[in-house]
Design a protein around this motif. Structure first.
Motif: not given
Length: 367
Positions: A245-264, A341-345
């Motif tokens: 759970a610790r490992n996967k949540l840490m990677m979820a956080s990383w991937h989630g942050g990457m997801s909004i880097a190129y969107s919102q 930008p958040l509302w437009e997304n």
């Protein structure tokens, strides 16, 4: 004979990413080796900004100090402020004759955002408030390192540092904001309360829902967002060992942050900024307080969120807006609607056709 052809060229944002990252249990022990080559001189210290819950702890004792390096313990009980950044910059510049070799943030989103902001303001004139917005930073930041001790915010990978300013809650969004180095050590996340674990993890989950259903969605953000969402479901609805759970949540956080880097992000984040600005509600719980009432915008996401609440027996606070007056609601609405930008997304270019002050107040009144 050939003919001249005019080809339309689409310009894509050339976003920076964290250039170096180490992941693994007890990878924090490598910090000294990572920092040594980055030291500019014996008079240019490393400044460690550390969540004060670690003061006197074994983690604090493991920080690799040398020469005139300094640890500054900071409470994460309140959202980071522009005035707080300015005070830290003033303290550092007054104490040392040279710019620091680096700023290292150790803690949750608050400490990581402070570290990013301090690194920027050390090399850019003026106060932090004037850089709240998009692409206002002119000079590269001081070398800075992020070491999360809580998973979910995505602050370790994002190009923003969210701050409460005198007039608004808004990030310093720039190409110079991302960390130069991140250390992802899942063992550092041991020991947090169930509520903190849940609220911060839901920040990641809500990132994913808002990114994956937004109008800015593209294949880049979708690939990261889908993986983060999958991991969140495993962590909060599955039956994992504590280590997994610790490992996967840490990677979820990383991937989630990457997801909004190129969107919102979207509606929940926009409205939670209003709650944070007026009432000081912490970011993770603020998102949860809003998200529970957003079935109209995220029906499937809210359904799964409610399953997660039930499984982990989390009771969200109620009535926190019940005593507010008209002026208070107007302030929250103004801050929230300022996040264009958040509302437009979330809703597209014509989002104002659906989102009005009356609409937002009706949602805030439920919280």
């Amino acid at each position: 004979m050939g003919t001249d052809q005019h080809v339309a060229v689409t310009t894509y944002r050339n976003f920076p990413m964290v250039p170096r990252v180490v992941f693994g249990a007890d990878s924090f022990s490598q910090l000294g080796d990572i920092l040594t080559p980055k030291r500019k001189s014996v008079d240019a210290p490393f400044i460690f900004l550390v969540d004060d819950v670690f003061e006197g702890s074994s983690l604090a004792e493991r920080i690799p100090l040398a020469y005139n390096d300094e640890v500054i313990f900071i409470s994460a009980n309140k959202e980071p402020k522009t005035a707080q950044v300015d005070a830290l910059v003033a303290k550092i510049t007054a104490a040392f004759s040279e710019l620091p070799s680096g700023i290292i943030g150790i803690g949750g989103g608050t400490l990581l955002d402070l570290a990013k902001a301090v690194a920027i303001i050390l090399t850019n004139k003026g106060g932090a408030a004037q850089y709240q917005g998009w692409d206002l930073v002119n000079n590269p930041a001081v070398y800075h390192v992020g070491i999360p001790t809580i998973s979910g915010t995505g602050a370790e990978v994002s190009r923003t540092t969210v701050l409460l300013g005198p007039e608004k809650k808004l990030g310093i969004n720039s190409d110079y904001t991302p960390f130069d180095q991140v250390v992802l050590d899942p063992n550092l996340t041991k020991g947090m309360s169930k509520e903190q674990w849940f609220y911060t993890g839901m920040d990641c989950y809500i990132h994913c829902i808002e990114s994956l259903t937004g109008t800015f969605l593209n294949t880049f953000s979708q690939s990261y967002g889908e993986k983060a969402l999958e991991l969140c479901k495993e962590v909060y609805l599955g039956d994992l060992s504590p280590e997994d759970a610790r490992n996967k949540l840490m990677m979820a956080s990383w991937h989630g942050g990457m997801s909004i880097a190129y969107s919102q992000v979207g509606v929940a984040h926009a409205m939670s900024y209003g709650l944070s600005y007026l009432l000081g509600v912490r970011h993770g719980i603020g998102n949860c307080l809003v998200f529970q009432y957003l079935e109209e915008f995220y029906p499937e996401g809210v359904k799964i969120f409610n399953e997660m609440l039930k499984k982990h027996e989390i009771k969200l606070p109620k009535g926190i807006c019940s005593y507010l007056n008209d002026s208070d609601f107007d302030t929250m609405i103004k801050v929230s609607m300022g996040m264009e930008p958040l509302w437009e997304n979330a809703l597209g270019k014509h989002w104002r056709d659906r989102i009005t002050p009356k609409k937002l107040r009706s949602i805030f009144e439920k919280i």
